[in-house]
Design a protein around this motif. Structure first.
Motif, mmCIF file in Angstrom:
data_model
loop_
_atom_site.group_PDB
_atom_site.id
_atom_site.type_symbol
_atom_site.label_atom_id
_atom_site.label_comp_id
_atom_site.label_asym_id
_atom_site.label_seq_id
_atom_site.Cartn_x
_atom_site.Cartn_y
_atom_site.Cartn_z
ATOM 1 N N SER A 164 37.065 -54.703 -11.751
ATOM 2 C CA SER A 164 37.716 -54.238 -10.533
ATOM 3 C C SER A 164 38.191 -55.433 -9.726
ATOM 4 O O SER A 164 37.491 -56.437 -9.605
ATOM 5 C CB SER A 164 36.738 -53.402 -9.701
ATOM 6 N N VAL A 165 39.375 -55.293 -9.165
ATOM 7 C CA VAL A 165 39.957 -56.376 -8.379
ATOM 8 C C VAL A 165 40.800 -55.770 -7.270
ATOM 9 O O VAL A 165 41.341 -54.661 -7.430
ATOM 10 C CB VAL A 165 40.797 -57.313 -9.285
ATOM 11 N N GLU A 166 40.909 -56.454 -6.165
ATOM 12 C CA GLU A 166 41.739 -55.977 -5.068
ATOM 13 C C GLU A 166 43.198 -56.352 -5.323
ATOM 14 O O GLU A 166 43.495 -57.357 -5.989
ATOM 15 C CB GLU A 166 41.279 -56.579 -3.749
ATOM 16 N N ARG A 213 48.642 -55.214 -8.768
ATOM 17 C CA ARG A 213 48.994 -54.085 -7.901
ATOM 18 C C ARG A 213 48.188 -52.867 -8.328
ATOM 19 O O ARG A 213 47.733 -52.800 -9.475
ATOM 20 C CB ARG A 213 50.485 -53.773 -8.054
ATOM 21 N N PRO A 214 48.028 -51.892 -7.454
ATOM 22 C CA PRO A 214 47.301 -50.678 -7.848
ATOM 23 C C PRO A 214 47.882 -50.018 -9.098
ATOM 24 O O PRO A 214 47.128 -49.458 -9.906
ATOM 25 C CB PRO A 214 47.445 -49.778 -6.616
ATOM 26 N N THR A 248 40.773 -51.980 -12.934
ATOM 27 C CA THR A 248 40.981 -51.129 -11.774
ATOM 28 C C THR A 248 41.391 -52.000 -10.595
ATOM 29 O O THR A 248 40.668 -52.930 -10.227
ATOM 30 C CB THR A 248 39.713 -50.349 -11.420
ATOM 31 N N VAL A 249 42.548 -51.696 -10.023
ATOM 32 C CA VAL A 249 43.061 -52.451 -8.885
ATOM 33 C C VAL A 249 43.023 -51.553 -7.664
ATOM 34 O O VAL A 249 43.644 -50.487 -7.636
ATOM 35 C CB VAL A 249 44.491 -52.949 -9.142
ATOM 36 N N SER A 250 42.298 -51.999 -6.651
ATOM 37 C CA SER A 250 42.184 -51.216 -5.419
ATOM 38 C C SER A 250 43.157 -51.750 -4.375
ATOM 39 O O SER A 250 43.429 -52.947 -4.305
ATOM 40 C CB SER A 250 40.754 -51.275 -4.893
ATOM 41 N N SER A 251 43.634 -50.821 -3.554
ATOM 42 C CA SER A 251 44.616 -51.216 -2.531
ATOM 43 C C SER A 251 43.928 -51.636 -1.241
ATOM 44 O O SER A 251 42.738 -51.444 -1.072
ATOM 45 C CB SER A 251 45.572 -50.064 -2.268
#
Length: 129
Positions: free
Chosen positions: A11-13, A85-86, A126-129
């Motif tokens: 997971s990454v922002e 990006r998300p 998983t990219v979180s916004s």
């Protein structure tokens, strides 16, 4: 038979970076690629590399942000993901086969026209916004 195994997902922002790796065993592939499958969507190529020449190809959606590369021994394939990006969220697979230069480029420029024979099991990003 070629064996592929991905690692490095997580997971990454949004705006951050992540680096995926794929170990390549019993290597006979002329072309390797990274593919992404988002939930409910088709699996599409994001980048490919024609190994002998080191020539790389990218989907428009990741061009300038992702970098595909291989180590000198050609036993590991990488995907450096920057400014994520998300919409980059999905399962990422590495794949390969003995296909020619044009078909290797076609993985990203003309998706769906070439099927690769060897696949890893994937790693989730998983990219979180």
């Amino acid at each position: 038979q070629m064996q592929l195994s991905e690692s490095g997902g997580g997971s990454v922002e949004a705006g951050g970076s992540l680096k995926l790796s794929c170990s390549v065993a019993l290597d006979t592939a002329m072309c390797l690629g990274w593919f992404r499958q988002a939930p409910g969507k088709e699996r599409d190529a994001v980048a490919s590399i024609y190994r002998n020449l080191g020539t790389t190809f990218y989907a428009d959606s990741v061009k300038g942000r992702f970098t595909i590369s291989q180590d000198d021994a050609k036993t590991t394939l990488f995907l450096q993901m920057d400014r994520v990006r998300p919409e980059d969220t999905g399962m990422y697979y590495c794949a390969g086969d003995r296909i020619n230069y044009g078909r290797c480029e076609g993985l990203v420029t003309n998706p769906g026209t070439t099927n690769l024979g060897y696949w890893g099991r994937g790693t989730q990003v998983t990219v979180s916004s």
